[in-house]
Write a protein that holds these residues in place. Structure first.
Motif, PDB file in Angstrom:
ATOM      1  N   ASN A  90       0.811  -1.209   0.000  1.00  0.00           N
ATOM      2  CA  ASN A  90       0.000   0.000   0.000  1.00  0.00           C
ATOM      3  C   ASN A  90       0.847   1.263   0.000  1.00  0.00           C
ATOM      4  OD1 ASN A  90      -1.801  -2.068   0.443  1.00  0.00           O
ATOM      5  ND2 ASN A  90      -2.764  -1.168   2.240  1.00  0.00           N
ATOM      6  N   PHE A  91       2.115   1.134   0.372  1.00  0.00           N
ATOM      7  CA  PHE A  91       2.992   2.297   0.482  1.00  0.00           C
ATOM      8  C   PHE A  91       4.052   2.306  -0.621  1.00  0.00           C
ATOM      9  CE2 PHE A  91       1.475   0.742   4.544  1.00  0.00           C
ATOM     10  CZ  PHE A  91       0.813   1.847   5.044  1.00  0.00           C
ATOM     11  N   GLU A  95       2.839  -1.652  -9.521  1.00  0.00           N
ATOM     12  CA  GLU A  95       3.181  -1.920 -10.917  1.00  0.00           C
ATOM     13  C   GLU A  95       4.683  -2.127 -11.074  1.00  0.00           C
ATOM     14  OE1 GLU A  95       1.628   1.046 -13.470  1.00  0.00           O
ATOM     15  OE2 GLU A  95      -0.477   0.545 -13.054  1.00  0.00           O
ATOM     16  N   GLU A  96       5.467  -1.372 -10.319  1.00  0.00           N
ATOM     17  CA  GLU A  96       6.921  -1.554 -10.375  1.00  0.00           C
ATOM     18  C   GLU A  96       7.304  -2.927  -9.826  1.00  0.00           C
ATOM     19  OE1 GLU A  96      11.052   0.397  -8.596  1.00  0.00           O
ATOM     20  OE2 GLU A  96       9.115   1.408  -8.298  1.00  0.00           O
ATOM     21  N   PHE A  97       6.651  -3.350  -8.742  1.00  0.00           N
ATOM     22  CA  PHE A  97       6.896  -4.683  -8.201  1.00  0.00           C
ATOM     23  C   PHE A  97       6.603  -5.749  -9.253  1.00  0.00           C
ATOM     24  CE2 PHE A  97       5.927  -3.334  -3.558  1.00  0.00           C
ATOM     25  CZ  PHE A  97       7.215  -2.856  -3.426  1.00  0.00           C
ATOM     26  N   ALA A  98       5.466  -5.618  -9.917  1.00  0.00           N
ATOM     27  CA  ALA A  98       5.054  -6.614 -10.909  1.00  0.00           C
ATOM     28  C   ALA A  98       6.053  -6.674 -12.064  1.00  0.00           C
ATOM     29  CB  ALA A  98       3.660  -6.292 -11.425  1.00  0.00           C
ATOM     30  N   ARG A  99       6.522  -5.513 -12.513  1.00  0.00           N
ATOM     31  CA  ARG A  99       7.502  -5.496 -13.607  1.00  0.00           C
ATOM     32  C   ARG A  99       8.815  -6.160 -13.188  1.00  0.00           C
ATOM     33  NH1 ARG A  99       5.507  -0.157 -14.175  1.00  0.00           N
ATOM     34  NH2 ARG A  99       7.344   0.638 -13.050  1.00  0.00           N
ATOM     35  N   THR A 100       9.169  -6.006 -11.931  1.00  0.00           N
ATOM     36  CA  THR A 100      10.429  -6.562 -11.439  1.00  0.00           C
ATOM     37  C   THR A 100      10.365  -8.073 -11.262  1.00  0.00           C
ATOM     38  OG1 THR A 100      10.910  -4.488 -10.265  1.00  0.00           O
ATOM     39  CG2 THR A 100      12.119  -6.458  -9.559  1.00  0.00           C
ATOM     40  N   VAL A 101       9.210  -8.564 -10.796  1.00  0.00           N
ATOM     41  CA  VAL A 101       9.089  -9.973 -10.430  1.00  0.00           C
ATOM     42  C   VAL A 101       8.638 -10.856 -11.595  1.00  0.00           C
ATOM     43  CG1 VAL A 101       7.867 -11.597  -8.941  1.00  0.00           C
ATOM     44  CG2 VAL A 101       8.652  -9.402  -8.022  1.00  0.00           C
ATOM     45  N   PRO A 105       4.042  -9.158 -16.720  1.00  0.00           N
ATOM     46  CA  PRO A 105       3.160  -8.599 -15.683  1.00  0.00           C
ATOM     47  C   PRO A 105       1.751  -8.286 -16.158  1.00  0.00           C
ATOM     48  CG  PRO A 105       4.788  -6.983 -16.400  1.00  0.00           C
ATOM     49  CD  PRO A 105       5.202  -8.295 -16.984  1.00  0.00           C
ATOM     50  N   ARG A 106       1.552  -8.176 -17.477  1.00  0.00           N
ATOM     51  CA  ARG A 106       0.207  -7.855 -17.964  1.00  0.00           C
ATOM     52  C   ARG A 106      -0.776  -8.992 -17.705  1.00  0.00           C
ATOM     53  NH1 ARG A 106       3.204  -9.045 -22.510  1.00  0.00           N
ATOM     54  NH2 ARG A 106       2.397 -10.598 -23.973  1.00  0.00           N
ATOM     55  N   TYR A 107      -0.268 -10.188 -17.417  1.00  0.00           N
ATOM     56  CA  TYR A 107      -1.136 -11.320 -17.128  1.00  0.00           C
ATOM     57  C   TYR A 107      -1.481 -11.440 -15.646  1.00  0.00           C
ATOM     58  CZ  TYR A 107       0.062 -12.873 -21.855  1.00  0.00           C
ATOM     59  OH  TYR A 107       0.223 -12.946 -23.211  1.00  0.00           O
ATOM     60  N   VAL A 108      -0.918 -10.564 -14.834  1.00  0.00           N
ATOM     61  CA  VAL A 108      -1.137 -10.616 -13.393  1.00  0.00           C
ATOM     62  C   VAL A 108      -2.246  -9.638 -13.008  1.00  0.00           C
ATOM     63  CG1 VAL A 108      -0.113 -10.298 -11.117  1.00  0.00           C
ATOM     64  CG2 VAL A 108       1.267 -11.232 -12.987  1.00  0.00           C
ATOM     65  N   GLU A 109      -3.332 -10.164 -12.471  1.00  0.00           N
ATOM     66  CA  GLU A 109      -4.433  -9.319 -12.031  1.00  0.00           C
ATOM     67  C   GLU A 109      -4.304  -9.085 -10.532  1.00  0.00           C
ATOM     68  OE1 GLU A 109      -8.318 -10.554 -13.053  1.00  0.00           O
ATOM     69  OE2 GLU A 109      -7.994 -10.465 -15.220  1.00  0.00           O
ATOM     70  N   THR A 110      -4.020  -7.868 -10.150  1.00  0.00           N
ATOM     71  CA  THR A 110      -3.860  -7.550  -8.741  1.00  0.00           C
ATOM     72  C   THR A 110      -4.333  -6.142  -8.458  1.00  0.00           C
ATOM     73  OG1 THR A 110      -2.271  -7.542  -6.908  1.00  0.00           O
ATOM     74  CG2 THR A 110      -1.504  -6.662  -9.000  1.00  0.00           C
ATOM     75  N   LEU A 111      -4.704  -5.906  -7.222  1.00  0.00           N
ATOM     76  CA  LEU A 111      -5.084  -4.572  -6.793  1.00  0.00           C
ATOM     77  C   LEU A 111      -3.845  -3.822  -6.310  1.00  0.00           C
ATOM     78  CD1 LEU A 111      -8.288  -5.488  -4.742  1.00  0.00           C
ATOM     79  CD2 LEU A 111      -8.211  -4.514  -7.050  1.00  0.00           C
ATOM     80  N   ALA A 112      -3.929  -2.522  -6.272  1.00  0.00           N
ATOM     81  CA  ALA A 112      -2.802  -1.713  -5.809  1.00  0.00           C
ATOM     82  C   ALA A 112      -2.622  -1.807  -4.299  1.00  0.00           C
ATOM     83  CB  ALA A 112      -3.002  -0.254  -6.217  1.00  0.00           C
ATOM     84  N   THR A 113      -3.643  -2.329  -3.615  1.00  0.00           N
ATOM     85  CA  THR A 113      -3.596  -2.399  -2.154  1.00  0.00           C
ATOM     86  C   THR A 113      -3.980  -3.786  -1.653  1.00  0.00           C
ATOM     87  OG1 THR A 113      -5.896  -1.644  -2.004  1.00  0.00           O
ATOM     88  CG2 THR A 113      -4.163   0.050  -1.854  1.00  0.00           C
TER      89      THR A 113
END
Length: 248
Positions: A90-91, A95-101, A105-113
């Protein structure tokens, strides 16, 4: 028992009850508990226990379905009651996390929080802890079976330290400790071994953070250290204005 984003530790607490589990199973029909059985009853349910936080659009939809099918809904553990460790997202920039991991990442459905269950549906009772205490869990289930309010202490860890005769690690050694602002339930385990409380049972209802933060600074923490100390297990709890302002 329903699982959302979590490590399964709170569900395992129920399974670890061992001697108490068989009598309990004789009192109820377990309709949905995938950690224990693949057999599923579609409901409706008299009592639903929910572990984990809401971190995906699918989670947000599913918890509404669980709530609609449940006469009573109890959230168990730090993830379900306060977002859990995963609420540290939350802090930061998810999106940066998803790009790194993830390679795609476009296939990963997640909320920002990562948010507690109560942010999405009404909750009848919240049981704190990372993980929860087995005795408290049995008390909550028993209370709902008997139609009464659960008898769960609402004081801070400091009370448990005094009951155990544990010397205050902050006063005696200058060790940073969240015991004064943390909900009781762990039995003051960490201070009993000379370590400061890490706050895994979340903020106590009587929390007065503005008064306690200067004590943490006195013990050698800067503002960044204090923020990280508070956010470890119950990050989303401190997004609640009532908690930040020390209100019940």
């Amino acid at each position: 028992m329903f699982k959302f984003a979590s490590c399964d530790g709170c569900q395992l607490t129920l399974l670890d009850c061992e001697d108490e589990l068989l009598p309990l199973a004789g009192e109820v029909d377990i309709a949905h508990f995938l950690e224990a059985s693949s057999a599923v009853d579609p409901g409706p349910y008299d009592l639903s226990l929910v572990e984990g936080s809401v971190t995906t659009p699918a989670d947000a939809e599913r918890i509404r379905e669980v709530r609609a099918a449940s006469r009573h809904l109890v959230t168990i553990g730090a993830c379900a009651t306060a977002g859990g460790v995963q609420a540290l997202r939350n802090f930061a920039d998810v999106e940066e996390f998803a790009r790194t991991v993830y390679a795609e990442p476009r296939y990963v459905e997640t909320l920002a929080t990562s948010t507690p269950i109560s942010a999405h549906v009404p909750v009848d009772f919240e049981l704190r802890g990372c993980p929860i205490d087995r005795g408290q869990l049995l008390e909550v289930i028993t209370a709902f079976l008997r139609g009464r309010k659960p008898d769960i202490p609402d004081h801070s860890v400091c009370f448990a330290c005094k009951r155990r005769g544990t010397v205050c690690v902050t006063v005696a050694h200058g060790t940073p400790c969240l015991g004064p602002v943390t909900h009781a339930g762990c039995g003051a385990l960490c201070p009993a071994f000379g370590r400061g409380c890490y706050g895994c049972f979340g903020p106590a209802r009587s929390t007065n953070l503005p008064a306690y933060i200067p004590v943490l600074r006195r013990d050698g923490m800067d503002d960044r250290d204090v923020e990280r100390f508070l956010h470890t297990y119950n990050a989303a709890a401190f997004e609640d204005p009532a908690v930040r302002e020390g209100q019940p």
